[in-house]
Write a protein that holds these residues in place. Sequence first.
Motif, PDB file in Angstrom:
ATOM      1  N   LEU A  42       0.859  -1.137  -0.043  1.00  0.00           N
ATOM      2  CA  LEU A  42       0.092   0.025  -0.068  1.00  0.00           C
ATOM      3  C   LEU A  42       0.750   1.317  -0.062  1.00  0.00           C
ATOM      4  O   LEU A  42       2.203   1.089   0.849  1.00  0.00           O
ATOM      5  CB  LEU A  42      -0.917   0.090   1.422  1.00  0.00           C
ATOM      6  CG  LEU A  42      -1.607  -1.161   1.515  1.00  0.00           C
ATOM      7  CD1 LEU A  42      -2.435  -1.125   2.921  1.00  0.00           C
ATOM      8  CD2 LEU A  42      -3.033  -0.957   0.739  1.00  0.00           C
ATOM      9  N   SER A  43       0.549   2.224  -0.875  1.00  0.00           N
ATOM     10  CA  SER A  43       1.002   3.449  -0.715  1.00  0.00           C
ATOM     11  C   SER A  43       0.973   4.226   0.772  1.00  0.00           C
ATOM     12  O   SER A  43       0.240   3.710   1.797  1.00  0.00           O
ATOM     13  CB  SER A  43       0.776   4.699  -1.723  1.00  0.00           C
ATOM     14  OG  SER A  43      -0.558   4.939  -1.182  1.00  0.00           O
ATOM     15  N   GLU A  85      -0.012   7.032   1.641  1.00  0.00           N
ATOM     16  CA  GLU A  85      -1.312   7.624   1.729  1.00  0.00           C
ATOM     17  C   GLU A  85      -2.482   6.808   2.111  1.00  0.00           C
ATOM     18  O   GLU A  85      -3.378   6.817   2.854  1.00  0.00           O
ATOM     19  CB  GLU A  85      -1.529   8.331   0.381  1.00  0.00           C
ATOM     20  CG  GLU A  85      -0.837   9.586   0.256  1.00  0.00           C
ATOM     21  CD  GLU A  85       0.452   9.372  -0.509  1.00  0.00           C
ATOM     22  OE1 GLU A  85       0.395   8.096  -1.070  1.00  0.00           O
ATOM     23  OE2 GLU A  85       1.543   9.667  -0.104  1.00  0.00           O
ATOM     24  N   GLU A  86      -2.437   5.392   1.423  1.00  0.00           N
ATOM     25  CA  GLU A  86      -3.370   4.480   1.742  1.00  0.00           C
ATOM     26  C   GLU A  86      -3.599   3.784   2.963  1.00  0.00           C
ATOM     27  O   GLU A  86      -4.363   3.654   3.724  1.00  0.00           O
ATOM     28  CB  GLU A  86      -3.127   3.126   0.562  1.00  0.00           C
ATOM     29  CG  GLU A  86      -3.602   3.686  -0.733  1.00  0.00           C
ATOM     30  CD  GLU A  86      -3.095   2.680  -2.017  1.00  0.00           C
ATOM     31  OE1 GLU A  86      -3.837   2.401  -2.994  1.00  0.00           O
ATOM     32  OE2 GLU A  86      -2.011   1.802  -1.546  1.00  0.00           O
ATOM     33  N   HIS A 132      -4.769   6.611   5.340  1.00  0.00           N
ATOM     34  CA  HIS A 132      -6.209   6.846   5.213  1.00  0.00           C
ATOM     35  C   HIS A 132      -6.869   5.505   5.950  1.00  0.00           C
ATOM     36  O   HIS A 132      -7.909   5.491   6.563  1.00  0.00           O
ATOM     37  CB  HIS A 132      -6.615   6.663   3.759  1.00  0.00           C
ATOM     38  CG  HIS A 132      -7.892   6.752   3.549  1.00  0.00           C
ATOM     39  ND1 HIS A 132      -8.993   5.965   3.196  1.00  0.00           N
ATOM     40  CD2 HIS A 132      -8.611   8.022   3.347  1.00  0.00           C
ATOM     41  CE1 HIS A 132     -10.053   6.187   3.216  1.00  0.00           C
ATOM     42  NE2 HIS A 132     -10.001   7.501   3.291  1.00  0.00           N
ATOM     43  N   ALA A 133      -6.371   4.206   5.708  1.00  0.00           N
ATOM     44  CA  ALA A 133      -7.023   3.112   6.242  1.00  0.00           C
ATOM     45  C   ALA A 133      -6.903   3.108   7.931  1.00  0.00           C
ATOM     46  O   ALA A 133      -7.897   2.707   8.498  1.00  0.00           O
ATOM     47  CB  ALA A 133      -6.221   1.832   5.886  1.00  0.00           C
ATOM     48  N   THR A 186      -8.542  -3.408   4.606  1.00  0.00           N
ATOM     49  CA  THR A 186      -7.621  -2.946   3.627  1.00  0.00           C
ATOM     50  C   THR A 186      -6.156  -3.440   4.224  1.00  0.00           C
ATOM     51  O   THR A 186      -5.310  -3.878   3.630  1.00  0.00           O
ATOM     52  CB  THR A 186      -7.509  -1.392   3.465  1.00  0.00           C
ATOM     53  OG1 THR A 186      -8.699  -0.950   2.799  1.00  0.00           O
ATOM     54  CG2 THR A 186      -6.233  -0.948   2.682  1.00  0.00           C
ATOM     55  N   SER A 237       1.535  12.360  -3.389  1.00  0.00           N
ATOM     56  CA  SER A 237       1.030  11.174  -3.963  1.00  0.00           C
ATOM     57  C   SER A 237       2.032  10.539  -5.010  1.00  0.00           C
ATOM     58  O   SER A 237       3.029  11.240  -5.458  1.00  0.00           O
ATOM     59  CB  SER A 237      -0.175  11.294  -4.879  1.00  0.00           C
ATOM     60  OG  SER A 237       0.263  12.392  -5.864  1.00  0.00           O
ATOM     61  N   LYS A 245      -1.714  -8.123  -3.284  1.00  0.00           N
ATOM     62  CA  LYS A 245      -3.131  -8.058  -2.637  1.00  0.00           C
ATOM     63  C   LYS A 245      -4.025  -9.079  -3.091  1.00  0.00           C
ATOM     64  O   LYS A 245      -5.180  -9.336  -2.692  1.00  0.00           O
ATOM     65  CB  LYS A 245      -3.780  -6.794  -3.241  1.00  0.00           C
ATOM     66  CG  LYS A 245      -3.077  -5.593  -2.557  1.00  0.00           C
ATOM     67  CD  LYS A 245      -3.730  -4.375  -2.991  1.00  0.00           C
ATOM     68  CE  LYS A 245      -3.122  -3.076  -2.702  1.00  0.00           C
ATOM     69  NZ  LYS A 245      -3.469  -1.910  -3.221  1.00  0.00           N
TER      70      LYS A 245
END
Length: 197
Positions: free
Chosen positions: A92-93, A95-96, A99-100, A108, A138, A195
Amino acid sequence: MISYVSGKLVFKDPTYVIIDVGGLGYQVKISLQTYSKIKDEEQIKLLTFLHIKEDAHTLYGFKQEDEKRLFLLLIGINGVGPNTGLMILSSLSTEEIEHAILSGDVATIQHVKGIGVKTAQRIILELKDKVGKSGTESVSSLGFLKSNTKIREEALQALITLGFQKAAAEKNIALVLKKTEGEISLEDLIKASLKTP
């Protein structure tokens, strides 16, 4: 403590790089995020974290401060070691992940290989107040790479290095390529394969 390594990039793989610093070659483990940001730089500087165990001294490298900060937060959690931290940052990045954590999205985080429900919940619980305090950029992918066969081979090698069995890695890669229209970059292929359940 080795804070950063700066020198000539001698070798680059999706899971590690070798940096020549004054004739000394440092092998530094990296995430896919860092791999995609390195591109074809000849001179490179990576922020590092040195993990010391009885049988090994391992350097982990990061192109950006926000990724290193998140890595250190992750490995501060009981049950999340440096390799798992790197696996999360490869799947995951930044940011991801943030956010999660902030939205309490257990599913996630749990999609990452080796992360169970309890560990995902612990990550969210312990990091909710610590993430998202600095702005993050990003990540744009490296664009399209080489031929399908070369990408497939490199992705397979990366997944095996990350702990997948060869047969499972090949199956995941095949599934991702089947679903993909047009070309796919190496990082995107590895991320999607990580994933795939």
